[in-house]
Design an enzyme around this catalytic site. Structure first.
Site, PDB file in Angstrom:
ATOM      1  N   ARG A 121       0.910  -1.241   0.023  1.00 11.46           N
ATOM      2  CA  ARG A 121       0.091  -0.661   0.216  1.00 11.46           C
ATOM      3  C   ARG A 121       1.030   0.999   0.257  1.00 11.46           C
ATOM      4  O   ARG A 121       1.667   1.472   0.976  1.00 11.46           O
ATOM      5  CB  ARG A 121      -0.686   0.218   0.955  1.00 11.46           C
ATOM      6  CG  ARG A 121      -1.816   1.505   1.301  1.00 11.46           C
ATOM      7  CD  ARG A 121      -2.614   1.322   2.346  1.00 11.46           C
ATOM      8  NE  ARG A 121      -3.559   2.340   2.607  1.00 11.46           N
ATOM      9  CZ  ARG A 121      -3.364   3.180   3.750  1.00 11.46           C
ATOM     10  NH1 ARG A 121      -2.383   2.667   5.028  1.00 11.46           N
ATOM     11  NH2 ARG A 121      -3.783   4.194   3.931  1.00 11.46           N
ATOM     12  N   HIS A 134      -2.470  11.015   0.997  1.00 12.08           N
ATOM     13  CA  HIS A 134      -2.247  10.931   1.805  1.00 12.08           C
ATOM     14  C   HIS A 134      -1.765  12.294   2.786  1.00 12.08           C
ATOM     15  O   HIS A 134      -0.516  11.587   2.733  1.00 12.08           O
ATOM     16  CB  HIS A 134      -0.800   9.339   2.189  1.00 12.08           C
ATOM     17  CG  HIS A 134      -1.221   9.514   3.378  1.00 12.08           C
ATOM     18  ND1 HIS A 134      -1.052   7.941   3.456  1.00 12.08           N
ATOM     19  CD2 HIS A 134      -0.612   9.355   4.460  1.00 12.08           C
ATOM     20  CE1 HIS A 134      -0.410   7.491   4.811  1.00 12.08           C
ATOM     21  NE2 HIS A 134      -0.194   8.501   5.556  1.00 12.08           N
ATOM     22  N   GLU A 142      -7.363   8.798   6.232  1.00 16.75           N
ATOM     23  CA  GLU A 142      -6.945   9.521   7.814  1.00 16.75           C
ATOM     24  C   GLU A 142      -8.057  10.467   7.847  1.00 16.75           C
ATOM     25  O   GLU A 142      -7.139  11.740   7.819  1.00 16.75           O
ATOM     26  CB  GLU A 142      -5.692   9.669   8.457  1.00 16.75           C
ATOM     27  CG  GLU A 142      -5.135   8.325   8.922  1.00 16.75           C
ATOM     28  CD  GLU A 142      -4.294   7.849  10.074  1.00 16.75           C
ATOM     29  OE1 GLU A 142      -3.807   8.505  10.267  1.00 16.75           O
ATOM     30  OE2 GLU A 142      -3.709   6.694  10.414  1.00 16.75           O
ATOM     31  N   ASN A 168      -7.286   1.900  10.370  1.00 14.73           N
ATOM     32  CA  ASN A 168      -5.735   2.179  10.597  1.00 14.73           C
ATOM     33  C   ASN A 168      -6.001   2.022  12.691  1.00 14.73           C
ATOM     34  O   ASN A 168      -7.311   2.728  12.571  1.00 14.73           O
ATOM     35  CB  ASN A 168      -5.775   3.135  10.296  1.00 14.73           C
ATOM     36  CG  ASN A 168      -4.771   3.544   8.278  1.00 14.73           C
ATOM     37  OD1 ASN A 168      -5.742   2.383   8.114  1.00 14.73           O
ATOM     38  ND2 ASN A 168      -4.525   4.795   8.254  1.00 14.73           N
ATOM     39  N   TYR A 200      -4.139   1.293  16.192  1.00 17.03           N
ATOM     40  CA  TYR A 200      -2.947   2.094  16.974  1.00 17.03           C
ATOM     41  C   TYR A 200      -3.336   2.089  18.137  1.00 17.03           C
ATOM     42  O   TYR A 200      -2.445   1.698  18.888  1.00 17.03           O
ATOM     43  CB  TYR A 200      -2.219   3.615  16.537  1.00 17.03           C
ATOM     44  CG  TYR A 200      -1.607   2.973  15.312  1.00 17.03           C
ATOM     45  CD1 TYR A 200      -0.402   2.763  14.672  1.00 17.03           C
ATOM     46  CD2 TYR A 200      -2.314   3.730  13.789  1.00 17.03           C
ATOM     47  CE1 TYR A 200       0.138   3.016  13.263  1.00 17.03           C
ATOM     48  CE2 TYR A 200      -2.102   3.829  12.608  1.00 17.03           C
ATOM     49  CZ  TYR A 200      -0.707   3.681  12.512  1.00 17.03           C
ATOM     50  OH  TYR A 200       0.291   3.708  10.946  1.00 17.03           O
ATOM     51  N   GLU A 253      -3.552   0.101   8.335  1.00 21.99           N
ATOM     52  CA  GLU A 253      -2.315   0.086   9.106  1.00 21.99           C
ATOM     53  C   GLU A 253      -2.782  -0.456  10.846  1.00 21.99           C
ATOM     54  O   GLU A 253      -3.051   0.045  11.282  1.00 21.99           O
ATOM     55  CB  GLU A 253      -1.910   1.613   9.131  1.00 21.99           C
ATOM     56  CG  GLU A 253      -1.781   2.533   7.805  1.00 21.99           C
ATOM     57  CD  GLU A 253      -1.891   4.056   8.454  1.00 21.99           C
ATOM     58  OE1 GLU A 253      -1.548   4.864   9.352  1.00 21.99           O
ATOM     59  OE2 GLU A 253      -1.687   4.695   7.603  1.00 21.99           O
TER      60      GLU A 253
HETATM   61  O1  IFM Z   1       2.846   8.329   9.960  1.00 16.79           O
HETATM   62  C1  IFM Z   1       1.361   8.012  10.251  1.00 16.79           C
HETATM   63  C2  IFM Z   1       1.314   7.632   9.386  1.00 16.79           C
HETATM   64  O2  IFM Z   1       0.864   8.554   7.919  1.00 16.79           O
HETATM   65  C3  IFM Z   1      -0.754   7.832   9.080  1.00 16.79           C
HETATM   66  N1  IFM Z   1      -1.138   7.109   9.817  1.00 16.79           N
HETATM   67  C4  IFM Z   1      -0.474   6.829  11.369  1.00 16.79           C
HETATM   68  C5  IFM Z   1       0.675   6.683  11.175  1.00 16.79           C
HETATM   69  C6  IFM Z   1       1.612   6.628  13.119  1.00 16.79           C
HETATM   70  O3  IFM Z   1       1.890   8.094  13.243  1.00 16.79           O
END
Ligand code: IFM
Length: 454
Positions: A80, A124, A169, A296, A298, A355
């Protein structure tokens, strides 16, 4: 070969890694590329933690062949990456820069020759600066220019690239770019920020239509959202209200229009005059059916009521006793919770984790290896939750590690390393980390070793 108990993934599950143009390419003004808002933002004093920029980054623009060879060595099934809008259209509209498209065409052809499926992200975060000078995302016209750009890219690559992601995002683009101002273009204006949200979503819908119309065959189109489960800091009613509002702005503000053609009523009421103006037909366009939802993930958000916080009166806190990476709380069960919620509330036909990853202060050991055990553990724990979600019936089809390479982490510059591959920024030498070799094994066995949660 892994030993011990393994969690097997379904046949056909896609294993990939992700990057984005500004974070890795460099070559910020080569071969006709126009400037982006990030080229300008990085020059503002004090905006980037280490005073750096993406002007060179991981120099991928010149080292793409080596980078694809590494992907092939790892056995990646999908890659990606994002296309730089100002590389393809230097001022964001009308005039195409053929050299920009040529670069991505070479990249795509080489990926395909290695059987690596390209997943293209169209936006992006690197808006052409010329469009920001005309108002950026708060200007409705930007949505229409974006659709033209999408059509131009699909006209060149749509015969070879099946999987497309319109935006990465949009919450971060709008809220962190136009409300808190910590990312480019660095504006602090809630009215502009909420208008940006609406125009980003509108541009998504327009681009889905444009992509489908300009390619000769059937494409798979989706969007990548940053989504977190939101938990109240305590059982108190005020904290619960704060969590509902936070969830409204972070998650429902994007998911509801995309899947239900409406904005969340509680957020519309809360925002009052700050709520963006919506024209007839916009929500129908935004909710055009997509082929997959990109997630995405985290961390989670733990939220407390705070009267002093503008508009939503909700503030994110860092709960005590939790485990943290250099950036966020590490909370693997949140991925399971989120996937189940998405499946229950929105029923996307296909989901990809577009992500997931962690910054680790990696360095080379005396023998030249990078032993990033913490990353292996982070990825293992999250994949175990993804596996659980699949077993519970969630249509999760694939997983992309963020990131393939160490890269420019926006306002944090080069102070964070997310890669499966270490980049020595002095020499641009690439070194596959232990996590990279581990991930190669995951791909080969289509399975992750089961780990004990403490
Ligand atoms: O690096 C970023 C990415 O560009 C978008 N999502 C979160 C990642 C980590 O912060």
């Amino acid at each position: 070969m892994f030993s011990g108990d393994l969690l097997h993934f379904p046949q056909g599950f896609i294993w990939g890694a992700a990057t984005s143009a500004y974070q890795i390419e460099g070559a910020w003004d080569e071969d006709g590329k126009g400037p982006s808002i990030w080229d300008a933002f990085c020059r503002l004093p004090g905006r980037i933690r280490d005073g750096s920029s993406g002007e060179i980054a991981a120099d991928h623009y010149h080292r793409w062949e080596e980078d694809i060879a590494i992907m092939a060595e790892l056995g990646l099934q999908a890659y990606r990456f994002s296309i730089s809008w100002p590389r393809v259209m230097p001022t964001g509209k009308q005039k195409i820069n053929p050299a920009g498209l040529d670069f991505y065409e070479r990249l795509v052809d080489r990926l395909l020759s290695h059987n690596i499926e390209p997943y293209i992200t169209l936006y992006h975060w690197d808006l052409p600066l010329a469009l920001q000078e005309q108002g950026g995302w708060p200007n409705r016209d930007t949505a229409f220019y974006f659709a033209d750009y999408a059509a131009a890219v699909a006209a060149r690559l749509g015969d070879r690239v099946t999987c497309w992601i319109t935006h990465n995002e949009p919450f971060v683009v709008a809220v962190v770019g136009y409300i808190t101002g910590e990312l480019a273009p660095g504006i602090q204006d809630p009215v502009a920020g909420f208008r940006a949200i609406h125009h980003l979503l509108l541009s998504h819908g327009l681009a889905v239509e444009a992509l489908r119309a300009s390619a000769a065959r059937q494409l798979k189109v989706g969007i990548a959202l940053n989504l977190n489960p939101v938990h109240p800091a305590t059982e108190r009613e005020t904290d619960q209200l704060a969590a509902t509002r936070f969830d409204g702005v972070l998650n429902r503000m994007f998911l509801d229009p995309l899947f239900f053609a409406r904005y969340p009523e509680d957020i519309e009421e809360l925002l009052g005059p700050v709520f963006p103006r919506i024209q007839e037909g916009d929500l129908t366009r935004i909710s055009v059916p997509i082929d997959f939802l990109g997630v995405n993930y985290y961390t989670r958000s733990v939220v407390r009521y705070d009267e002093s916080f503008p508009i939503i009166q909700a503030r994110q806190i860092q709960p005590e006793g939790s485990e943290y990476s250099q950036m966020w709380e590490i909370y693997p069960p949140g991925l399971y919770e989120l996937l189940l919620r998405l499946w229950a509330d929105y029923k996307p036909t296909n989901i990809f984790i577009t992500e997931n990853g962690v910054p680790v202060p990696d360095g080379l050991d005396a023998d030249g290896r990078v032993r990033d055990e913490r990353r292996i553990r982070y990825l293992s724990r999250h994949l175990a939750q993804a596996h659980r979600a699949i077993a519970a019936g969630v249509p999760l089809r694939g997983y992309f590690v963020w990131s393939l390479l160490d890269n420019f982490e926006w306002a944090l510059g080069y102070t964070m390393r997310f890669g499966l591959v270490y980049v020595d920024y002095q020499t641009q030498k690439r070194i596959i980390k232990e996590s990279g070799w581990w991930y190669a094994q995951v791909i080969q066995e289509n399975a992750v070793p089961a780990i004990e949660e403490e």
